[in-house]
Design a protein around this motif. Structure first.
Motif, PDB file in Angstrom:
ATOM      1  N   LEU A   3     -28.608 -19.113  -5.645  1.00  0.00           N
ATOM      2  CA  LEU A   3     -28.929 -21.280  -4.625  1.00  0.00           C
ATOM      3  C   LEU A   3     -29.631 -21.502  -4.929  1.00  0.00           C
ATOM      4  CD1 LEU A   3     -26.699 -22.461  -3.063  1.00  0.00           C
ATOM      5  CD2 LEU A   3     -28.386 -21.184  -1.350  1.00  0.00           C
ATOM      6  N   SER A   4     -30.868 -21.241  -5.419  1.00  0.00           N
ATOM      7  CA  SER A   4     -32.427 -22.023  -5.848  1.00  0.00           C
ATOM      8  C   SER A   4     -32.060 -22.847  -7.157  1.00  0.00           C
ATOM      9  CB  SER A   4     -33.100 -21.639  -5.295  1.00  0.00           C
ATOM     10  OG  SER A   4     -33.888 -20.481  -5.975  1.00  0.00           O
ATOM     11  N   ILE A   5     -31.786 -21.690  -7.649  1.00  0.00           N
ATOM     12  CA  ILE A   5     -31.650 -21.866  -9.369  1.00  0.00           C
ATOM     13  C   ILE A   5     -30.917 -22.575 -10.012  1.00  0.00           C
ATOM     14  CG2 ILE A   5     -30.934 -21.026 -11.505  1.00  0.00           C
ATOM     15  CD1 ILE A   5     -32.093 -18.277 -10.239  1.00  0.00           C
ATOM     16  N   GLY A   6     -29.254 -23.259  -9.079  1.00  0.00           N
ATOM     17  CA  GLY A   6     -28.329 -23.916  -8.723  1.00  0.00           C
ATOM     18  C   GLY A   6     -28.582 -25.362  -7.908  1.00  0.00           C
ATOM     19  N   GLY A   7     -29.095 -25.078  -7.109  1.00  0.00           N
ATOM     20  CA  GLY A   7     -30.103 -26.117  -6.766  1.00  0.00           C
ATOM     21  C   GLY A   7     -31.230 -26.681  -7.443  1.00  0.00           C
ATOM     22  N   VAL A   8     -32.184 -26.267  -8.490  1.00  0.00           N
ATOM     23  CA  VAL A   8     -32.917 -26.920  -9.400  1.00  0.00           C
ATOM     24  C   VAL A   8     -31.783 -27.580 -10.502  1.00  0.00           C
ATOM     25  CG1 VAL A   8     -34.745 -26.062 -11.523  1.00  0.00           C
ATOM     26  CG2 VAL A   8     -34.674 -25.262  -8.635  1.00  0.00           C
ATOM     27  N   ALA A   9     -30.825 -26.924 -10.607  1.00  0.00           N
ATOM     28  CA  ALA A   9     -29.698 -27.142 -11.786  1.00  0.00           C
ATOM     29  C   ALA A   9     -29.035 -28.522 -10.950  1.00  0.00           C
ATOM     30  CB  ALA A   9     -28.818 -26.722 -12.416  1.00  0.00           C
ATOM     31  N   PHE A  10     -28.882 -28.671 -10.331  1.00  0.00           N
ATOM     32  CA  PHE A  10     -28.433 -29.917  -9.538  1.00  0.00           C
ATOM     33  C   PHE A  10     -29.240 -31.132  -9.843  1.00  0.00           C
ATOM     34  CE2 PHE A  10     -27.235 -32.403  -5.617  1.00  0.00           C
ATOM     35  CZ  PHE A  10     -25.772 -32.782  -5.935  1.00  0.00           C
ATOM     36  N   TRP A  11     -30.171 -30.425  -8.992  1.00  0.00           N
ATOM     37  CA  TRP A  11     -31.478 -32.177  -9.494  1.00  0.00           C
ATOM     38  C   TRP A  11     -31.484 -31.978 -10.472  1.00  0.00           C
ATOM     39  CZ3 TRP A  11     -32.852 -34.505  -5.641  1.00  0.00           C
ATOM     40  CH2 TRP A  11     -32.905 -34.548  -3.843  1.00  0.00           C
ATOM     41  N   SER A  12     -31.834 -31.035 -11.300  1.00  0.00           N
ATOM     42  CA  SER A  12     -31.899 -32.232 -12.923  1.00  0.00           C
ATOM     43  C   SER A  12     -31.335 -32.467 -13.855  1.00  0.00           C
ATOM     44  CB  SER A  12     -32.797 -30.736 -13.447  1.00  0.00           C
ATOM     45  OG  SER A  12     -31.801 -29.503 -13.771  1.00  0.00           O
ATOM     46  N   HIS A  13     -29.561 -32.494 -13.285  1.00  0.00           N
ATOM     47  CA  HIS A  13     -28.077 -32.585 -14.003  1.00  0.00           C
ATOM     48  C   HIS A  13     -27.812 -33.959 -13.107  1.00  0.00           C
ATOM     49  CE1 HIS A  13     -24.130 -33.208 -15.008  1.00  0.00           C
ATOM     50  NE2 HIS A  13     -23.939 -33.051 -14.220  1.00  0.00           N
ATOM     51  N   GLN A  14     -28.788 -34.394 -11.614  1.00  0.00           N
ATOM     52  CA  GLN A  14     -28.655 -35.869 -10.448  1.00  0.00           C
ATOM     53  C   GLN A  14     -29.549 -36.412 -11.579  1.00  0.00           C
ATOM     54  OE1 GLN A  14     -26.178 -36.400  -8.982  1.00  0.00           O
ATOM     55  NE2 GLN A  14     -25.231 -34.937  -9.353  1.00  0.00           N
ATOM     56  N   LEU A  15     -30.968 -36.053 -11.679  1.00  0.00           N
ATOM     57  CA  LEU A  15     -31.609 -37.405 -12.210  1.00  0.00           C
ATOM     58  C   LEU A  15     -31.301 -36.791 -13.802  1.00  0.00           C
ATOM     59  CD1 LEU A  15     -34.626 -38.246 -11.788  1.00  0.00           C
ATOM     60  CD2 LEU A  15     -35.503 -35.954 -12.578  1.00  0.00           C
ATOM     61  N   PHE A  16     -31.141 -36.537 -14.487  1.00  0.00           N
ATOM     62  CA  PHE A  16     -30.894 -36.509 -16.376  1.00  0.00           C
ATOM     63  C   PHE A  16     -28.959 -38.237 -15.967  1.00  0.00           C
ATOM     64  CE2 PHE A  16     -27.238 -36.178 -19.715  1.00  0.00           C
ATOM     65  CZ  PHE A  16     -28.299 -36.577 -20.412  1.00  0.00           C
ATOM     66  N   LEU A  17     -28.625 -37.591 -15.123  1.00  0.00           N
ATOM     67  CA  LEU A  17     -26.984 -38.889 -14.925  1.00  0.00           C
ATOM     68  C   LEU A  17     -27.670 -40.075 -14.714  1.00  0.00           C
ATOM     69  CD1 LEU A  17     -24.461 -36.351 -13.390  1.00  0.00           C
ATOM     70  CD2 LEU A  17     -24.684 -37.277 -16.054  1.00  0.00           C
ATOM     71  N   LYS A  18     -28.461 -40.185 -13.649  1.00  0.00           N
ATOM     72  CA  LYS A  18     -29.015 -41.375 -12.466  1.00  0.00           C
ATOM     73  C   LYS A  18     -30.520 -42.539 -14.353  1.00  0.00           C
ATOM     74  CE  LYS A  18     -31.346 -43.498  -9.292  1.00  0.00           C
ATOM     75  NZ  LYS A  18     -32.623 -43.304  -7.689  1.00  0.00           N
ATOM     76  N   ASN A  19     -31.236 -41.227 -15.162  1.00  0.00           N
ATOM     77  CA  ASN A  19     -31.809 -42.012 -15.338  1.00  0.00           C
ATOM     78  C   ASN A  19     -30.446 -42.386 -16.920  1.00  0.00           C
ATOM     79  OD1 ASN A  19     -34.315 -41.897 -14.552  1.00  0.00           O
ATOM     80  ND2 ASN A  19     -34.642 -39.847 -16.019  1.00  0.00           N
ATOM     81  N   TYR A  20     -29.529 -41.850 -16.964  1.00  0.00           N
ATOM     82  CA  TYR A  20     -28.755 -41.998 -18.118  1.00  0.00           C
ATOM     83  C   TYR A  20     -27.949 -42.935 -18.020  1.00  0.00           C
ATOM     84  CZ  TYR A  20     -24.704 -42.515 -21.755  1.00  0.00           C
ATOM     85  OH  TYR A  20     -23.915 -41.996 -23.188  1.00  0.00           O
ATOM     86  N   ALA A  21     -27.557 -42.947 -16.843  1.00  0.00           N
ATOM     87  CA  ALA A  21     -27.017 -44.836 -16.069  1.00  0.00           C
ATOM     88  C   ALA A  21     -28.145 -46.015 -16.511  1.00  0.00           C
ATOM     89  CB  ALA A  21     -26.427 -44.051 -15.003  1.00  0.00           C
ATOM     90  N   GLN A  22     -29.435 -45.572 -15.477  1.00  0.00           N
ATOM     91  CA  GLN A  22     -29.888 -46.632 -15.966  1.00  0.00           C
ATOM     92  C   GLN A  22     -30.574 -47.043 -17.407  1.00  0.00           C
ATOM     93  OE1 GLN A  22     -33.223 -44.689 -13.439  1.00  0.00           O
ATOM     94  NE2 GLN A  22     -32.806 -46.130 -12.042  1.00  0.00           N
ATOM     95  N   ASN A  23     -31.189 -45.801 -18.173  1.00  0.00           N
ATOM     96  CA  ASN A  23     -30.757 -46.346 -19.616  1.00  0.00           C
ATOM     97  C   ASN A  23     -29.311 -47.094 -20.577  1.00  0.00           C
ATOM     98  OD1 ASN A  23     -33.636 -45.235 -19.331  1.00  0.00           O
ATOM     99  ND2 ASN A  23     -32.686 -43.578 -20.069  1.00  0.00           N
ATOM    100  N   GLN A  24     -28.472 -46.539 -20.144  1.00  0.00           N
ATOM    101  CA  GLN A  24     -27.547 -47.556 -20.361  1.00  0.00           C
ATOM    102  C   GLN A  24     -27.206 -49.234 -20.029  1.00  0.00           C
ATOM    103  OE1 GLN A  24     -23.422 -44.962 -19.415  1.00  0.00           O
ATOM    104  NE2 GLN A  24     -23.338 -45.159 -22.067  1.00  0.00           N
ATOM    105  N   LEU A  25     -27.021 -48.821 -18.737  1.00  0.00           N
ATOM    106  CA  LEU A  25     -27.617 -50.737 -18.277  1.00  0.00           C
ATOM    107  C   LEU A  25     -28.411 -51.210 -18.660  1.00  0.00           C
ATOM    108  CD1 LEU A  25     -26.777 -52.491 -15.475  1.00  0.00           C
ATOM    109  CD2 LEU A  25     -28.347 -51.087 -14.290  1.00  0.00           C
ATOM    110  N   ALA A  26     -29.451 -50.558 -18.527  1.00  0.00           N
ATOM    111  CA  ALA A  26     -30.893 -51.547 -19.441  1.00  0.00           C
ATOM    112  C   ALA A  26     -30.333 -51.869 -20.989  1.00  0.00           C
ATOM    113  CB  ALA A  26     -31.802 -50.419 -19.728  1.00  0.00           C
ATOM    114  N   GLN A  27     -29.992 -50.716 -21.472  1.00  0.00           N
ATOM    115  CA  GLN A  27     -29.740 -51.341 -22.974  1.00  0.00           C
ATOM    116  C   GLN A  27     -28.531 -52.535 -22.988  1.00  0.00           C
ATOM    117  OE1 GLN A  27     -31.263 -50.200 -25.630  1.00  0.00           O
ATOM    118  NE2 GLN A  27     -30.138 -52.070 -26.620  1.00  0.00           N
TER     119      GLN A  27
END
Length: 163
Positions: A3-27
């Motif tokens: 569960l903790s491994i999944g939690g870490v994967a979830f957080w990193s995935h969510q952070l990646f998606l948020k950063n990706y969306a912010q970069n797309q918006l900025a571009q």
């Protein structure tokens, strides 16, 4: 442990998606600004809760003419206002109508025009996979109401620069 491994994967995935969306918006904003389109026409289609359409003429990011408006409760949007809508939902932790522990946060998926950079489509929905972030012993989700959220889709079906 899993569960903790999944939690870490979830957080990193969510952070990646948020950063990706912010970069797309900025571009996309940079592309839009570079194009320097100050006068244009937009045809916007909305689905849920109102299935309606608006045809607008915009100059210097102000609506100067409305040739069609079948939307009763939706104010006209400019490209700048579309960008603001995306930025607000990308950067915030705005909860659904039943609260974050019941619905999760609001999310937006946006696509942009390759040539001009304006938002060509926004899909606004709930992110129920984030509910667990807001659960606590005092609120285990038992008191969630049935207030619905249908989602919202905004599509720019026509964009015409005016000289």
């Amino acid at each position: 442990m899993l569960l903790s491994i999944g939690g870490v994967a979830f957080w990193s995935h969510q952070l990646f998606l948020k950063n990706y969306a912010q970069n797309q918006l900025a571009q996309a904003k940079k592309n839009w600004t570079t194009q320097a389109v100050n006068h244009y026409r937009l045809k916007i289609n909305y689905t849920a809760p109102d299935n309606c359409q608006q045809e607008l003429e915009i100059k210097n990011e102000k609506v100067i003419a409305i040739s069609q408006n079948t939307c009763t409760n939706t104010p006209p949007l400019t490209v700048t206002k579309l960008f603001q809508e995306i930025a607000t939902l990308t950067d915030s932790q705005q909860c659904g109508p039943n609260g974050c522990a019941c619905d999760g946060t609001m999310s937006v998926h946006a696509t942009y025009d390759n040539k001009f950079g304006y938002p060509s489509q926004l899909e606004i929905s709930l992110a129920p996979e984030k509910r667990w972030l807001y659960l606590n012993p005092l609120h285990s989700g038992k008191n969630c109401t049935l207030i619905g959220f249908v989602g919202k889709k905004i599509s720019v079906s026509a964009f015409t620069p005016i000289q």
